[in-house]
Design an enzyme around this catalytic site. Structure first.
Site, PDB file in Angstrom:
ATOM      1  N   ARG A  12      31.863 -30.014 -31.531  1.00 49.69           N
ATOM      2  CA  ARG A  12      30.439 -29.911 -31.908  1.00 49.69           C
ATOM      3  C   ARG A  12      30.275 -28.871 -33.026  1.00 49.69           C
ATOM      4  O   ARG A  12      30.026 -29.202 -34.171  1.00 49.69           O
ATOM      5  CB  ARG A  12      29.579 -29.562 -30.680  1.00 49.69           C
ATOM      6  CG  ARG A  12      28.091 -29.862 -30.877  1.00 49.69           C
ATOM      7  CD  ARG A  12      27.358 -28.842 -31.708  1.00 49.69           C
ATOM      8  NE  ARG A  12      27.317 -27.535 -31.063  1.00 49.69           N
ATOM      9  CZ  ARG A  12      26.846 -26.446 -31.650  1.00 49.69           C
ATOM     10  NH1 ARG A  12      26.393 -26.502 -32.893  1.00 49.69           N
ATOM     11  NH2 ARG A  12      26.855 -25.288 -31.029  1.00 49.69           N
ATOM     12  N   CYS A 237      27.424 -22.843 -38.856  1.00 54.73           N
ATOM     13  CA  CYS A 237      26.137 -23.517 -38.863  1.00 54.73           C
ATOM     14  C   CYS A 237      25.808 -23.920 -40.289  1.00 54.73           C
ATOM     15  O   CYS A 237      25.811 -23.081 -41.192  1.00 54.73           O
ATOM     16  CB  CYS A 237      25.062 -22.571 -38.325  1.00 54.73           C
ATOM     17  SG  CYS A 237      23.415 -23.249 -38.439  1.00 54.73           S
ATOM     18  N   ASN A 246      34.043 -20.244 -35.729  1.00 54.54           N
ATOM     19  CA  ASN A 246      33.940 -19.592 -34.424  1.00 54.54           C
ATOM     20  C   ASN A 246      35.210 -18.811 -34.160  1.00 54.54           C
ATOM     21  O   ASN A 246      36.239 -19.052 -34.789  1.00 54.54           O
ATOM     22  CB  ASN A 246      33.832 -20.657 -33.323  1.00 54.54           C
ATOM     23  CG  ASN A 246      32.522 -21.383 -33.344  1.00 54.54           C
ATOM     24  OD1 ASN A 246      32.255 -22.152 -34.238  1.00 54.54           O
ATOM     25  ND2 ASN A 246      31.708 -21.127 -32.351  1.00 54.54           N
TER      26      ASN A 246
HETATM   27  N1  COA Z   1      17.968 -37.935 -32.547  1.00 54.30           N
HETATM   28  C1  COA Z   1      17.882 -38.880 -33.506  1.00 54.30           C
HETATM   29  N2  COA Z   1      16.949 -38.870 -34.471  1.00 54.30           N
HETATM   30  C2  COA Z   1      16.074 -37.879 -34.450  1.00 54.30           C
HETATM   31  C3  COA Z   1      16.107 -36.856 -33.479  1.00 54.30           C
HETATM   32  C4  COA Z   1      17.136 -36.913 -32.510  1.00 54.30           C
HETATM   33  N3  COA Z   1      17.276 -35.979 -31.579  1.00 54.30           N
HETATM   34  N4  COA Z   1      15.125 -36.001 -33.737  1.00 54.30           N
HETATM   35  C5  COA Z   1      14.474 -36.440 -34.815  1.00 54.30           C
HETATM   36  N5  COA Z   1      15.053 -37.573 -35.244  1.00 54.30           N
HETATM   37  C6  COA Z   1      14.702 -38.368 -36.428  1.00 54.30           C
HETATM   38  C7  COA Z   1      13.284 -38.875 -36.388  1.00 54.30           C
HETATM   39  O1  COA Z   1      13.245 -40.121 -35.752  1.00 54.30           O
HETATM   40  C8  COA Z   1      12.959 -38.963 -37.854  1.00 54.30           C
HETATM   41  O2  COA Z   1      13.572 -40.126 -38.399  1.00 54.30           O
HETATM   42  P1  COA Z   1      12.876 -40.967 -39.569  1.00 54.30           P
HETATM   43  O3  COA Z   1      12.835 -40.037 -40.758  1.00 54.30           O
HETATM   44  O4  COA Z   1      13.814 -42.124 -39.764  1.00 54.30           O
HETATM   45  O5  COA Z   1      11.541 -41.309 -39.055  1.00 54.30           O
HETATM   46  C9  COA Z   1      13.685 -37.782 -38.454  1.00 54.30           C
HETATM   47  O6  COA Z   1      14.746 -37.502 -37.547  1.00 54.30           O
HETATM   48  C10 COA Z   1      12.796 -36.568 -38.587  1.00 54.30           C
HETATM   49  O7  COA Z   1      12.125 -36.348 -37.367  1.00 54.30           O
HETATM   50  P2  COA Z   1      11.173 -35.126 -37.088  1.00 54.30           P
HETATM   51  O8  COA Z   1      10.632 -35.251 -35.724  1.00 54.30           O
HETATM   52  O9  COA Z   1      10.226 -34.972 -38.228  1.00 54.30           O
HETATM   53  O10 COA Z   1      12.181 -33.952 -37.004  1.00 54.30           O
HETATM   54  P3  COA Z   1      12.533 -32.888 -38.111  1.00 54.30           P
HETATM   55  O11 COA Z   1      12.816 -33.490 -39.424  1.00 54.30           O
HETATM   56  O12 COA Z   1      11.522 -31.804 -37.994  1.00 54.30           O
HETATM   57  O13 COA Z   1      13.933 -32.375 -37.518  1.00 54.30           O
HETATM   58  C11 COA Z   1      15.401 -31.660 -35.791  1.00 54.30           C
HETATM   59  C12 COA Z   1      14.008 -31.636 -36.350  1.00 54.30           C
HETATM   60  C13 COA Z   1      15.591 -30.455 -34.911  1.00 54.30           C
HETATM   61  C14 COA Z   1      15.585 -32.929 -34.994  1.00 54.30           C
HETATM   62  C15 COA Z   1      16.426 -31.660 -36.940  1.00 54.30           C
HETATM   63  O14 COA Z   1      16.140 -30.643 -37.839  1.00 54.30           O
HETATM   64  C16 COA Z   1      17.827 -31.490 -36.451  1.00 54.30           C
HETATM   65  O15 COA Z   1      18.379 -32.333 -35.745  1.00 54.30           O
HETATM   66  N6  COA Z   1      18.466 -30.379 -36.862  1.00 54.30           N
HETATM   67  C17 COA Z   1      19.834 -30.106 -36.494  1.00 54.30           C
HETATM   68  C18 COA Z   1      19.953 -28.717 -36.021  1.00 54.30           C
HETATM   69  C19 COA Z   1      21.389 -28.439 -35.689  1.00 54.30           C
HETATM   70  O16 COA Z   1      22.029 -29.122 -34.914  1.00 54.30           O
HETATM   71  N7  COA Z   1      21.921 -27.383 -36.325  1.00 54.30           N
HETATM   72  C20 COA Z   1      23.260 -26.967 -36.127  1.00 54.30           C
HETATM   73  C21 COA Z   1      23.517 -26.463 -34.751  1.00 54.30           C
HETATM   74  S1  COA Z   1      22.918 -24.858 -34.420  1.00 54.30           S
HETATM   75 ZN    ZN Z   2      28.139 -21.348 -33.484  1.00 52.74          ZN
END
Ligand code: COA
Ligand code: ZN
Length: 321
Positions: A12, A237, A246
């Site tokens: 991950r 990240c 890590n």
């Molecule tokens: N699984 C699949 N798709 C997802 C989802 C999930 N858990 N959460 C949101 N989406 C999709 C939505 O359906 C949308 O898709 P579309 O553009 O095709 O309609 C898009 O992502 C944006 O959705 P929204 O609700 O506006 O979320 P966002 O853009 O504000 O994103 C997060 C929020 C948190 C979901 C996103 O930023 C994310 O996954 N970040 C990853 C953080 C991460 O893992 N960082 C590293 C580890 S610390």
């Molecule tokens: Zn980490």
């Protein structure tokens, strides 16, 4: 021998950061190998938006493709309710929720304010409910944020308290960009253990500034017994400037084995798995032990040393004549 609990996060925290997409079958095969190593938990993948983290867009296929080993808990990162629903459909043991205790890091990683994250995660906790799936919350940047600087310990403790009140099983204190230093780690770990004795507390270090092993020792002194680590030292990240790997699993286990801790983990099996990583990711890893070998992996005495001692012996014999 004190028992420690090792949690592997390479597939991950490591794979999310790799430029080349690692094929689903290769991910599954790596996780199956890790399942044989003796880890308490494996963080398999993350159910985030595939646009945000394209490297892990195959989360369902990976989670459903692995062979579960009894005794190993399979956890996944879950950012929101959508992610929780996807993950619950794959029979996870634990959902690892994530938010940052620093406002700018939360906004860059999760694209929302901390209060909005908390509200979403509260909803995730209620969706998961009190069923068989456990909830852990990984709090990012607790030892410092690359944009904000120090995060006051009182603020960190307040976030831990708010999640403890929701009834989560565990909290992970994450040093997302390697800003933690040993005395700080010891103080905060001791406070968290004292104030929240019912929580399962994990420490998650990055080796960005070379302090990860020292920080682990400080956490052990405070009484922490659970650590995240990443095979080969992969990780980072994508939304944290300057983030790097890590703490490396094999480097950490090698040290803890020498010190007489029971990590439950087989170092030789880990090293064999780690040796496969460069072939998957297309570059070398920062693993020290893979490069240097274990402390007592001895090398043959070089031939010139033998020649020299033979010369000395014959010279002494000459003189004695
Ligand atoms: N699984 C699949 N798709 C997802 C989802 C999930 N858990 N959460 C949101 N989406 C999709 C939505 O359906 C949308 O898709 P579309 O553009 O095709 O309609 C898009 O992502 C944006 O959705 P929204 O609700 O506006 O979320 P966002 O853009 O504000 O994103 C997060 C929020 C948190 C979901 C996103 O930023 C994310 O996954 N970040 C990853 C953080 C991460 O893992 N960082 C590293 C580890 S610390
Ligand atoms: Zn980490």
């Amino acid at each position: 021998m004190k028992r420690l609990f090792m949690q592997e996060v390479a597939t991950r925290d490591g794979f999310q950061n790799e430029a080349t997409f690692i094929e689903t079958a290769d991910k599954i095969s790596m996780i199956d190998a890790l399942s044989q190593c003796g880890f308490a938990k494996i963080e398999v993948t993350s159910f985030t938006s595939p646009k945000a983290i394209p490297a892990l867009r195959d989360a369902e296929a990976v989670m459903q493709g692995i062979t579960r080993q009894p005794g190993v808990e399979y956890t996944v990162l879950v950012p929101n309710v959508r992610g929780a629903e996807r993950a619950l459909g794959c029979g996870i043991d634990e959902a690892n929720l994530v938010m940052s205790v620093s406002e700018p890091h939360n906004r860059s990683n999760l694209r929302m304010a901390r209060e909005d994250s908390f509200a979403q995660l509260k909803e995730v906790v209620s969706v998961i409910g009190q069923g068989p799936v456990a909830v852990n919350v990984s709090l990012s940047t607790v030892f410092g944020c690359p944009m904000q600087g120090d995060v006051p310990a009182a603020e960190v403790l307040d976030w831990v308290a708010r999640f403890a009140d929701l009834g989560v099983r565990g909290v992970t204190l994450c040093d997302t960009t390697g800003m933690a230093y040993p005395s700080q780690v010891q103080a905060l770990s001791a406070q968290v253990l004292k104030l929240f004795p019912e929580l399962q507390v994990t420490l998650h270090f990055h080796n960005t500034r070379g302090m990860a092993l020292a920080n682990t020792l400080a956490a052990l002194e405070a009484g922490i017994d659970r650590f995240d680590a990443s095979l080969g030292g992969l990780g980072g990240c994508p939304y944290a400037p300057g983030a790097s790997g890590n703490v490396c699993t094999e480097d950490l286990v090698h040290m803890l084995d020498l010190m007489g801790y029971d990590t439950g983990v087989d170092l030789d099996l880990i090293l064999a798995a780690s040796a496969r990583l460069p072939g998957l990711i297309g570059h070398a890893t920062p693993s020290q032990i893979l490069r240097a070998g274990k402390r007592l992996d001895l090398h043959p005495i070089p031939e010139h040393v033998h020649n020299l001692s033979r010369q000395v012996v014959s010279a002494v014999a000459e003189v004695a004549k």
